[in-house]
Design a protein around this motif. Sequence first.
Motif, PDB file in Angstrom:
ATOM      1  N   LEU A 131       0.794  -1.229   0.022  1.00  0.00           N
ATOM      2  CA  LEU A 131      -0.049  -0.019  -0.005  1.00  0.00           C
ATOM      3  C   LEU A 131       0.855   1.222  -0.060  1.00  0.00           C
ATOM      4  O   LEU A 131       0.379   2.322  -0.762  1.00  0.00           O
ATOM      5  N   VAL A 132       1.917   1.199   0.579  1.00  0.00           N
ATOM      6  CA  VAL A 132       3.034   2.547   0.547  1.00  0.00           C
ATOM      7  C   VAL A 132       3.376   2.783  -0.922  1.00  0.00           C
ATOM      8  O   VAL A 132       3.351   3.842  -1.494  1.00  0.00           O
ATOM      9  N   VAL A 133       3.652   1.703  -1.624  1.00  0.00           N
ATOM     10  CA  VAL A 133       3.987   1.819  -3.134  1.00  0.00           C
ATOM     11  C   VAL A 133       2.751   2.597  -3.903  1.00  0.00           C
ATOM     12  O   VAL A 133       2.647   3.516  -4.692  1.00  0.00           O
ATOM     13  N   LEU A 134       1.625   1.975  -3.492  1.00  0.00           N
ATOM     14  CA  LEU A 134       0.346   2.331  -4.141  1.00  0.00           C
ATOM     15  C   LEU A 134      -0.012   3.964  -3.811  1.00  0.00           C
ATOM     16  O   LEU A 134      -0.713   4.441  -4.675  1.00  0.00           O
ATOM     17  N   THR A 135       0.484   4.393  -2.764  1.00  0.00           N
ATOM     18  CA  THR A 135       0.244   5.543  -2.409  1.00  0.00           C
ATOM     19  C   THR A 135       1.277   6.508  -2.711  1.00  0.00           C
ATOM     20  O   THR A 135       1.066   7.648  -3.443  1.00  0.00           O
ATOM     21  N   VAL A 136       2.781   6.103  -2.713  1.00  0.00           N
ATOM     22  CA  VAL A 136       3.715   7.036  -2.758  1.00  0.00           C
ATOM     23  C   VAL A 136       3.958   7.552  -4.316  1.00  0.00           C
ATOM     24  O   VAL A 136       4.076   8.631  -4.787  1.00  0.00           O
ATOM     25  N   ILE A 137       3.850   6.412  -5.247  1.00  0.00           N
ATOM     26  CA  ILE A 137       3.998   6.774  -6.464  1.00  0.00           C
ATOM     27  C   ILE A 137       3.123   7.747  -7.337  1.00  0.00           C
ATOM     28  O   ILE A 137       3.293   8.755  -7.981  1.00  0.00           O
ATOM     29  N   PRO A 138       1.754   7.628  -7.194  1.00  0.00           N
ATOM     30  CA  PRO A 138       0.619   8.384  -7.359  1.00  0.00           C
ATOM     31  C   PRO A 138       1.035   9.908  -6.845  1.00  0.00           C
ATOM     32  O   PRO A 138       0.839  10.723  -7.691  1.00  0.00           O
ATOM     33  N   LEU A 139       1.332   9.999  -5.720  1.00  0.00           N
ATOM     34  CA  LEU A 139       1.586  11.191  -5.072  1.00  0.00           C
ATOM     35  C   LEU A 139       2.767  11.704  -5.669  1.00  0.00           C
ATOM     36  O   LEU A 139       2.902  12.900  -5.853  1.00  0.00           O
ATOM     37  N   MET A 140       3.982  11.170  -6.030  1.00  0.00           N
ATOM     38  CA  MET A 140       5.119  11.741  -6.743  1.00  0.00           C
ATOM     39  C   MET A 140       4.461  12.330  -8.135  1.00  0.00           C
ATOM     40  O   MET A 140       5.138  13.323  -8.664  1.00  0.00           O
ATOM     41  N   ALA A 141       3.805  11.490  -8.923  1.00  0.00           N
ATOM     42  CA  ALA A 141       3.290  12.011 -10.117  1.00  0.00           C
ATOM     43  C   ALA A 141       2.447  13.135  -9.960  1.00  0.00           C
ATOM     44  O   ALA A 141       2.297  14.075 -10.909  1.00  0.00           O
ATOM     45  N   VAL A 142       1.563  13.160  -8.988  1.00  0.00           N
ATOM     46  CA  VAL A 142       0.664  14.328  -8.591  1.00  0.00           C
ATOM     47  C   VAL A 142       1.519  15.903  -8.449  1.00  0.00           C
ATOM     48  O   VAL A 142       1.313  16.872  -9.044  1.00  0.00           O
ATOM     49  N   ALA A 143       2.588  15.346  -7.450  1.00  0.00           N
ATOM     50  CA  ALA A 143       3.394  16.554  -7.252  1.00  0.00           C
ATOM     51  C   ALA A 143       4.190  17.083  -8.279  1.00  0.00           C
ATOM     52  O   ALA A 143       4.301  18.380  -8.576  1.00  0.00           O
ATOM     53  N   SER A 144       4.699  16.259  -8.959  1.00  0.00           N
ATOM     54  CA  SER A 144       5.394  16.653 -10.059  1.00  0.00           C
ATOM     55  C   SER A 144       4.708  17.215 -11.114  1.00  0.00           C
ATOM     56  O   SER A 144       4.956  18.203 -12.060  1.00  0.00           O
ATOM     57  N   THR A 145       3.724  16.633 -11.670  1.00  0.00           N
ATOM     58  CA  THR A 145       2.478  17.286 -12.275  1.00  0.00           C
ATOM     59  C   THR A 145       2.268  18.881 -12.094  1.00  0.00           C
ATOM     60  O   THR A 145       2.220  19.655 -12.906  1.00  0.00           O
TER      61      THR A 145
END
Length: 281
Positions: A148-162
């Motif tokens: 669940l950490v991966v499922l959370t962190v990667i989308p957050l990275m994508a949202v932040a960089s976007t």
Amino acid sequence: MIRDFIYKYYIDPIRYGQAYTVVDTLTYAIILIIAVYLVYRGLQRFGITVDRKFVLSTIPFVVLGGLLRVVEDTGMITSDARFLLITPLIFFVIFFITVGALFLSRLLELKGVVADYTRPYAWTGTALSVASFFLLIYWGATHTQIDLVVLTVIPLMAVASTAAIWGALRYLAGWEYVSEPLYTLLIFGHMLDASATSFGIDLHPLHYVEQHVVGSSLIELTGTAFSMFLLKLAVIVPAIYVLELYRKEGSPAFWHLVLLAMIIVGMAPGIRDLMRMVLYV
């Protein structure tokens, strides 16, 4: 000689899961360009307007493509049918599923069964994606694990960089047109891919590898997979600029279709990589 060439660059990479080469990468790029044009002509003939609503209604099928690729990665399919879910064959599988749903939905609209074909079209893709997602979650829960950490962190990275890229283009570069939702979706799709790649190679316990020629060369040169963000910037920023120039004078339908194709090549592999890392496959 021709037979050996075909096996070396096209058949064996599918059978043995080998990394991409310059030859097959260029081949698939050419096929994509031709496919975009042929789809454009086909949609025109069938009276389907290619606009923002059409693109957004197609996104669930993009998600489906990424998820079905992970179905093959898990190894749950042991027969030769698994090859249908490997690049590039999976492109054709998703294409026929999408086109079938699209034309059937359009037929329902013409028959007066539905008022807007995009509703059953989008819901079909959504239903298939949700079913595929839960199939993968079930498989992970019973065979490996669900991170669940991966499922959370990667989308957050994508949202932040976007958000960072969007803000820089909108307020620092003064590109007001970047407020177009589809440009935002384009940026997010490629940032998801960059986030998943960088996390998977540099941070994930399984330490995945980059299979694409340009990406792997850049990572080897810089020593970090986070350089994928720079590569994505070097592609999508000029692409948005050129797309906007074409948008002013070109065909709106073709502009939307090219934009959709660019979203697909970023978002689909990003979703695949994300789910692979969630399931540890």
